[in-house]
Design a protein around this motif. Sequence first.
Motif, mmCIF file in Angstrom:
data_model
loop_
_atom_site.group_PDB
_atom_site.id
_atom_site.type_symbol
_atom_site.label_atom_id
_atom_site.label_comp_id
_atom_site.label_asym_id
_atom_site.label_seq_id
_atom_site.Cartn_x
_atom_site.Cartn_y
_atom_site.Cartn_z
ATOM 1 N N TYR A 1 35.319 -11.597 8.966
ATOM 2 C CA TYR A 1 34.429 -12.499 9.716
ATOM 3 C C TYR A 1 34.440 -12.142 11.207
ATOM 4 O O TYR A 1 33.408 -12.133 11.874
ATOM 5 C CB TYR A 1 34.870 -13.952 9.502
ATOM 6 N N ALA B 1 40.025 -12.133 4.950
ATOM 7 C CA ALA B 1 38.736 -12.843 5.055
ATOM 8 C C ALA B 1 38.405 -13.152 6.518
ATOM 9 O O ALA B 1 37.271 -12.962 6.976
ATOM 10 C CB ALA B 1 38.777 -14.121 4.233
ATOM 11 N N ILE B 2 39.414 -13.620 7.263
ATOM 12 C CA ILE B 2 39.228 -13.926 8.688
ATOM 13 C C ILE B 2 38.911 -12.653 9.470
ATOM 14 O O ILE B 2 38.015 -12.634 10.323
ATOM 15 C CB ILE B 2 40.486 -14.622 9.269
ATOM 16 N N TYR C 1 32.375 -9.060 11.928
ATOM 17 C CA TYR C 1 30.951 -9.419 11.856
ATOM 18 C C TYR C 1 30.484 -10.088 13.153
ATOM 19 O O TYR C 1 29.457 -9.718 13.729
ATOM 20 C CB TYR C 1 30.725 -10.346 10.645
ATOM 21 N N MET C 2 31.237 -11.068 13.632
ATOM 22 C CA MET C 2 30.879 -11.800 14.857
ATOM 23 C C MET C 2 31.053 -10.931 16.111
ATOM 24 O O MET C 2 30.224 -10.939 17.007
ATOM 25 C CB MET C 2 31.735 -13.072 14.986
ATOM 26 N N THR D 1 38.533 -17.835 16.208
ATOM 27 C CA THR D 1 39.287 -16.974 15.300
ATOM 28 C C THR D 1 40.739 -17.410 15.224
ATOM 29 O O THR D 1 41.349 -17.411 14.155
ATOM 30 C CB THR D 1 39.260 -15.518 15.800
#
Length: 302
Positions: A192, A188-189, A195-196, A158
């Motif tokens: 993500y 956007a990061i 989600y992870m 990240t």
Amino acid sequence: MGHTHHHHHHHERSGKNLLISILLNIAITVAQVIGGIISGSLALLSDALHNFSDVLSLIISYLANRFTTKRASSKRTFGYKRAEIMAAFVNSATLIVIAIILIKEAVERFFQPEPITPALVIWLSALGIAANGFSVLLIKKDAESNMNMKSAYLHLLTDMMASVAVLLGGILMYFYQLFWIDPVLTIAIGLYLIYMGYDLLKSSTKVLMLFTPDQIEVDNMVREISENPAIKNMHHVHLWQLNEQEIHLEAHIDFHENISIQEFDCILKDIEERVYHNYGITHVSIQPEFGKCHSHQVIVQD
């Protein structure tokens, strides 16, 4: 014995790689704080904060990695075998919190873009990409088989992606004065990351809550063990994952006849081999019974 030696060597290697990553991240954080203040870049300062939180996460992962190798004692009969699972839980939870903070900051910055000095931002974000990229490659292999290392890997990945966003933002601001691109990439990061992080948080929570491992169907396993003609039924089944290497099974088995300890040992050996090869269960505790009158439910709330 060979497995234990291999496991210890694996811990030493992953611990050393984590230590290198911690030192690199401290260096990046200091550089980005100084650069953020000089250039007036909020993006760099938020990236520095993100890096600093990752330093703390990596230290948690490193300590957990060290603790896991400590031996069991009368006060801690399992030793510190759950340290890495706890580290994965803490790190995945902080990963989600950091992502929410980054998204919130990005939304605010989107509506109030601030002009900055892009050249310094470009150089420092490039430094962040290089250092975090190296750290990501260092622990990538260990992350495939270990929740703790995966949580550290996700934090570093990240970081690298955040630095990429800052770099792209810096380039676009330098050439086109597009100050809105940085918050868009940050959002956007952040998404993500959530989600992870959620996936890892869910996995580590299941282990800490002593849930049955996903890959094991309890009814199928009980049916398979009960095929032995000496067994009347199997009940009071408890199945849990201690850490990523060990799955424990404990149960009561009612026998048709009052068999000898020697006969029970032969049946137990057969059960141990069967559940290890078919379900990956590494530790079995069976309470043998004959003619007991109580609940024979497979799952019982003790």
